[in-house]
Design a protein around this motif. Structure first.
Motif, PDB file in Angstrom:
ATOM      1  N   LYS A  54      -6.724   6.803  -7.236  1.00  0.00           N
ATOM      2  CA  LYS A  54      -7.497   6.028  -6.256  1.00  0.00           C
ATOM      3  C   LYS A  54      -7.516   4.579  -6.707  1.00  0.00           C
ATOM      4  CE  LYS A  54     -11.895   5.614  -3.929  1.00  0.00           C
ATOM      5  NZ  LYS A  54     -13.262   6.063  -3.787  1.00  0.00           N
ATOM      6  N   ARG A  55      -7.271   3.674  -5.789  1.00  0.00           N
ATOM      7  CA  ARG A  55      -7.301   2.259  -6.155  1.00  0.00           C
ATOM      8  C   ARG A  55      -8.697   1.685  -5.955  1.00  0.00           C
ATOM      9  NH1 ARG A  55      -7.822  -1.055  -1.809  1.00  0.00           N
ATOM     10  NH2 ARG A  55      -6.765  -0.564   0.145  1.00  0.00           N
ATOM     11  N   ARG A  56      -8.942   0.573  -6.639  1.00  0.00           N
ATOM     12  CA  ARG A  56     -10.179  -0.169  -6.434  1.00  0.00           C
ATOM     13  C   ARG A  56     -10.070  -0.969  -5.141  1.00  0.00           C
ATOM     14  NH1 ARG A  56     -11.107  -3.175 -12.182  1.00  0.00           N
ATOM     15  NH2 ARG A  56     -10.583  -1.425 -13.520  1.00  0.00           N
ATOM     16  N   GLU A 100       0.810  -1.234   0.000  1.00  0.00           N
ATOM     17  CA  GLU A 100       0.000   0.000   0.000  1.00  0.00           C
ATOM     18  C   GLU A 100       0.835   1.271   0.000  1.00  0.00           C
ATOM     19  OE1 GLU A 100      -3.199   1.162  -0.748  1.00  0.00           O
ATOM     20  OE2 GLU A 100      -4.133   0.304   1.048  1.00  0.00           O
ATOM     21  N   TYR A 131      -9.758  -6.538  -7.050  1.00  0.00           N
ATOM     22  CA  TYR A 131      -8.457  -6.890  -7.633  1.00  0.00           C
ATOM     23  C   TYR A 131      -8.156  -8.382  -7.589  1.00  0.00           C
ATOM     24  CZ  TYR A 131      -6.835  -2.031  -8.017  1.00  0.00           C
ATOM     25  OH  TYR A 131      -6.678  -0.722  -8.360  1.00  0.00           O
ATOM     26  N   ASP A 146     -10.009   1.778  -0.446  1.00  0.00           N
ATOM     27  CA  ASP A 146      -8.924   2.764  -0.403  1.00  0.00           C
ATOM     28  C   ASP A 146      -9.275   3.838   0.627  1.00  0.00           C
ATOM     29  OD1 ASP A 146      -6.901   4.567  -0.789  1.00  0.00           O
ATOM     30  OD2 ASP A 146      -7.182   4.749  -2.943  1.00  0.00           O
ATOM     31  N   ARG A 201       2.544   3.699  -3.505  1.00  0.00           N
ATOM     32  CA  ARG A 201       1.531   4.216  -4.430  1.00  0.00           C
ATOM     33  C   ARG A 201       1.861   5.628  -4.866  1.00  0.00           C
ATOM     34  NH1 ARG A 201      -4.222   3.733  -1.720  1.00  0.00           N
ATOM     35  NH2 ARG A 201      -4.695   4.917  -3.591  1.00  0.00           N
TER      36      ARG A 201
END
Length: 200
Positions: A60-62, A47, A67, A84, A50
């Protein structure tokens, strides 16, 4: 993750093989075939590694739940939150915070047993982290390490924890520092030392 899989993944995935795919076919509507995890290094999602957080939706991540089915062989066990929780729609992460996050990532990196590790991340994160990491390096090294990355650029670096070598302490976590002695390759410097000793 698509970039990491594209660079370090195996051949196209084939049914009947016991290894899960690193990436399933058409992951993220990419139009790409599945990629096998056979004969590949381990892939670990971290994490702290990034891009600059906040404001821009592309940063912004899913959710990890989304994933996992797309990247079955990537290890997501180090990510604590499914959603996130770091990205904020109205606040852009300060450069100093990106740097601190990068140095926290380096702290974690030093705990790894592997000797060769590929870090696949984003240019902003790498720029701020490496600019701080290299502050006490020789200026030519500092300038090279602290350059912005081009899109999909690969760089190879050797990171050394100078405290393990018994060198002086420093104001930065991982100093490369300007070396004592002649600013020459070691074999040339050794030859000069021998010549000077013979003169005396």
């Amino acid at each position: 993750m698509q970039t990491a899989v594209g660079v370090f993944g195996g051949e196209n995935y084939t049914d009947g093989v016991s290894a899960p795919p690193l990436m399933v076919e058409n992951a993220g509507h990419s139009g790409r075939p599945a990629v096998s995890s056979l004969n590949c290094p381990p892939f670990l999602a971290v994490e702290t590694c990034r891009e600059h957080l906040g404001v821009h939706p592309c940063d912004k991540r899913r959710s990890i739940t989304e994933y996992r089915p797309l990247f079955p062989a990537i290890d997501f066990s180090l990510i604590e939150n499914d959603e996130d929780v770091l990205w904020e729609p109205d606040v852009r992460e300060a450069n100093e915070s990106v740097t601190l996050r990068g140095m926290k990532f380096f702290d974690w990196l030093w705990t790894r047993e592997e000797k060769e590790i590929a870090i696949v991340s984003h240019s902003g994160f790498l720029y701020h982290t490496l600019s701080t990491y290299s502050k006490e390096c020789h200026p030519t090294i500092r300038d090279e390490v602290g350059k912005h990355f081009a899109n999909c650029e690969l760089r190879s670096m050797v990171l050394v924890d100078r405290s393990m070598l018994g060198s002086d302490s420093s104001s930065f976590n991982y100093p490369g520092k300007i070396p004592a002695g002649l600013d020459l390759p070691s074999d040339v410097a050794d030859k000069k030392h021998v010549e000077e000793a013979q003169k005396n």
